[in-house]
Design an enzyme around this catalytic site. Structure first.
Site, PDB file in Angstrom:
ATOM      1  CE  LYS A  73      -8.179 -10.481 -26.464  1.00 13.05           C
ATOM      2  NZ  LYS A  73      -8.017 -11.807 -25.845  1.00 13.05           N
ATOM      3  CG  ASP A 109      -7.658 -12.944 -21.813  1.00 16.01           C
ATOM      4  OD1 ASP A 109      -8.857 -12.911 -21.485  1.00 16.01           O
ATOM      5  OD2 ASP A 109      -7.247 -12.636 -22.950  1.00 16.01           O
TER       6      ASP A 109
HETATM    7  P1  NDP Z   1      -4.013 -17.046 -31.068  1.00 18.44           P
HETATM    8  O1  NDP Z   1      -4.473 -17.086 -32.494  1.00 18.44           O
HETATM    9  O2  NDP Z   1      -3.224 -15.890 -30.575  1.00 18.44           O
HETATM   10  O3  NDP Z   1      -3.126 -18.381 -30.789  1.00 18.44           O
HETATM   11  C1  NDP Z   1      -3.595 -19.661 -31.174  1.00 18.44           C
HETATM   12  C2  NDP Z   1      -2.604 -20.714 -30.683  1.00 18.44           C
HETATM   13  O4  NDP Z   1      -3.169 -22.002 -30.979  1.00 18.44           O
HETATM   14  C3  NDP Z   1      -1.252 -20.669 -31.385  1.00 18.44           C
HETATM   15  O5  NDP Z   1      -0.251 -21.053 -30.470  1.00 18.44           O
HETATM   16  C4  NDP Z   1      -1.411 -21.744 -32.483  1.00 18.44           C
HETATM   17  O6  NDP Z   1      -0.183 -22.321 -32.870  1.00 18.44           O
HETATM   18  C5  NDP Z   1      -2.241 -22.756 -31.753  1.00 18.44           C
HETATM   19  N1  NDP Z   1      -2.990 -23.646 -32.641  1.00 18.44           N
HETATM   20  C6  NDP Z   1      -4.145 -23.352 -33.302  1.00 18.44           C
HETATM   21  N2  NDP Z   1      -4.552 -24.430 -34.001  1.00 18.44           N
HETATM   22  C7  NDP Z   1      -3.629 -25.409 -33.778  1.00 18.44           C
HETATM   23  C8  NDP Z   1      -3.502 -26.773 -34.217  1.00 18.44           C
HETATM   24  N3  NDP Z   1      -4.397 -27.323 -35.022  1.00 18.44           N
HETATM   25  N4  NDP Z   1      -2.442 -27.499 -33.790  1.00 18.44           N
HETATM   26  C9  NDP Z   1      -1.528 -26.943 -32.954  1.00 18.44           C
HETATM   27  N5  NDP Z   1      -1.593 -25.654 -32.508  1.00 18.44           N
HETATM   28  C10 NDP Z   1      -2.643 -24.910 -32.909  1.00 18.44           C
HETATM   29  O7  NDP Z   1      -5.320 -17.273 -30.213  1.00 18.44           O
HETATM   30  P2  NDP Z   1      -5.537 -16.904 -28.665  1.00 18.44           P
HETATM   31  O8  NDP Z   1      -4.330 -17.320 -27.910  1.00 18.44           O
HETATM   32  O9  NDP Z   1      -6.026 -15.522 -28.546  1.00 18.44           O
HETATM   33  O10 NDP Z   1      -6.761 -17.860 -28.305  1.00 18.44           O
HETATM   34  C11 NDP Z   1      -6.585 -19.262 -28.193  1.00 18.44           C
HETATM   35  C12 NDP Z   1      -7.855 -19.861 -27.620  1.00 18.44           C
HETATM   36  O11 NDP Z   1      -8.011 -19.385 -26.297  1.00 18.44           O
HETATM   37  C13 NDP Z   1      -9.136 -19.472 -28.379  1.00 18.44           C
HETATM   38  O12 NDP Z   1      -9.870 -20.630 -28.640  1.00 18.44           O
HETATM   39  C14 NDP Z   1      -9.897 -18.589 -27.411  1.00 18.44           C
HETATM   40  O13 NDP Z   1     -11.277 -18.814 -27.489  1.00 18.44           O
HETATM   41  C15 NDP Z   1      -9.366 -19.079 -26.070  1.00 18.44           C
HETATM   42  N6  NDP Z   1      -9.420 -18.031 -25.042  1.00 18.44           N
HETATM   43  C16 NDP Z   1     -10.141 -18.314 -23.921  1.00 18.44           C
HETATM   44  C17 NDP Z   1     -10.240 -17.381 -22.925  1.00 18.44           C
HETATM   45  C18 NDP Z   1     -11.045 -17.694 -21.713  1.00 18.44           C
HETATM   46  O14 NDP Z   1     -11.291 -16.759 -20.939  1.00 18.44           O
HETATM   47  N7  NDP Z   1     -11.444 -18.941 -21.500  1.00 18.44           N
HETATM   48  C19 NDP Z   1      -9.582 -16.069 -23.009  1.00 18.44           C
HETATM   49  C20 NDP Z   1      -8.792 -15.884 -24.220  1.00 18.44           C
HETATM   50  C21 NDP Z   1      -8.751 -16.851 -25.196  1.00 18.44           C
HETATM   51  P3  NDP Z   1       0.784 -21.615 -33.966  1.00 18.44           P
HETATM   52  O15 NDP Z   1       1.462 -20.468 -33.259  1.00 18.44           O
HETATM   53  O16 NDP Z   1       1.718 -22.712 -34.314  1.00 18.44           O
HETATM   54  O17 NDP Z   1      -0.112 -21.177 -35.089  1.00 18.44           O
END
Ligand code: NDP
Length: 288
Positions: A73, A109
């Site tokens: 992306k 998104d």
């Molecule tokens: P990224 O990997 O870019 O970001 C993940 C985020 O989640 C970070 O802020 C991370 O925090 C946080 N995180 C993950 N695990 C934990 C935890 N155990 N405790 C606290 N914070 C946590 O992923 P994306 O943003 O691309 O995707 C996130 C979710 O969004 C995915 O599950 C994806 O499926 C969903 N999504 C849904 C869409 C839809 O159309 N419904 C579209 C796009 C995404 P840190 O920075 O501290 O690691």
């Protein structure tokens, strides 16, 4: 006059790695069938080092466009001729449209989230105070769109402070919203005065269906609408707990459907059959 045969389909799809579990094909193919379009959506494994060749292949195969998913992306920005304002701010593109020889990048998104918020929940984000959990790609897309739509205030809560602060700096510098950061280093009490709380982390995504954000659920009040980006399962533990507290909820399946519907319209020029797309995904997810 007998009709001349046309066996050539119009091609779109997704480049990703890993990509086998990407469900977008299910809703796009259902939409093509519903509108009797001879289009195909291809789920294509592209390794990071092959993205340049794959983007050139888009032109060579006369494809109409492509979705990008993990890990492409951000790197795809290097291969585009034009990038929408929102996608530039978000720093990521998930949908490319081929216009002649030009490749145009968009990020659907956050726009998908906005449409679900407006059409499924009947909420206009203008003037709202929004708390977002997470600072990754989904959080960036949602906060940029919500800020550009006139939200009054955005609070970003993230585990890694540097990532959360970087998003807040972006919002304060490039959008009209007032943004602030709260580190997530224990159970979070939901601050008073919030209208919308959005889980934009991956917590609760299948197969980890019992996981839920570390919140003090007793601080969720009926006046807050709790939104989840997790599309599978649509009913997450977060949303069940929030409903038990009397809050309204919005699932992530709507966001997924609308972001796909926006892509469908960009590619085909036609309004997407949103209900058909949602039903196709619901059936696919209930079979997992
Ligand atoms: P990224 O990997 O870019 O970001 C993940 C985020 O989640 C970070 O802020 C991370 O925090 C946080 N995180 C993950 N695990 C934990 C935890 N155990 N405790 C606290 N914070 C946590 O992923 P994306 O943003 O691309 O995707 C996130 C979710 O969004 C995915 O599950 C994806 O499926 C969903 N999504 C849904 C869409 C839809 O159309 N419904 C579209 C796009 C995404 P840190 O920075 O501290 O690691």
């Amino acid at each position: 006059m007998p009709k001349e045969p046309n066996y050539k389909a119009e091609l779109v799809g997704v480049f990703g790695h890993p990509v086998a579990e990407n469900p977008t094909i299910v809703m796009q193919e259902a939409a093509f069938r519903a509108l009797d379009l001879n289009w195909r959506y291809l789920t294509i494994e592209v390794y990071p080092e092959d993205l340049a060749a794959a983007m050139q292949g888009l032109r060579a195969f006369n494809m109409r466009g492509i979705n990008l998913t993990i890990p492409h992306k951000i790197s795809v920005l290097n291969y585009l001729d034009e990038i929408s304002t929102a996608a530039q701010l978000i720093g990521a593109v998930n949908t490319v449209v081929r216009k002649g020889d030009r490749l145009v990048g968009e990020n659907t998104d956050g726009k998908g989230f906005m449409q679900s918020l407006r059409l499924d929940a009947g909420i206009d984000p203008a003037g709202k105070r929004v708390l977002v959990l997470g600072a990754g790609g989904a959080a960036r897309a949602i906060t940029v769109e919500v800020a550009m739509a006139g939200a009054a205030q955005i609070t970003v809560v993230n585990r890694q402070p540097a990532r959360g602060q970087a998003l807040v700096d972006l919002l304060n510098q490039k959008t009209p919203v007032e943004a602030s950061f709260i580190p997530w280093d224990g159970t979070l009490a939901v601050p008073g005065g919030i209208d919308l709380l959005v889980n934009a982390t991956s917590i609760g995504l299948f197969p980890n269906v019992d996981h839920k954000p570390d919140l003090d659920y007793a601080t969720i009040h009926p006046g807050v609408t709790i939104c989840d980006v997790i599309p599978n399962p649509p009913q997450t533990s977060l949303l069940s707990r929030a409903r038990a507290r009397g809050a309204r909820t919005l699932d992530g399946l709507g966001m997924l459907v609308y972001q796909g519907a926006i892509g469908f319209k960009l590619w085909t020029g036609l309004d997407a059959p949103v209900q058909v797309m949602r039903q196709a995904l619901e059936e696919a997810f209930s079979a997992t």
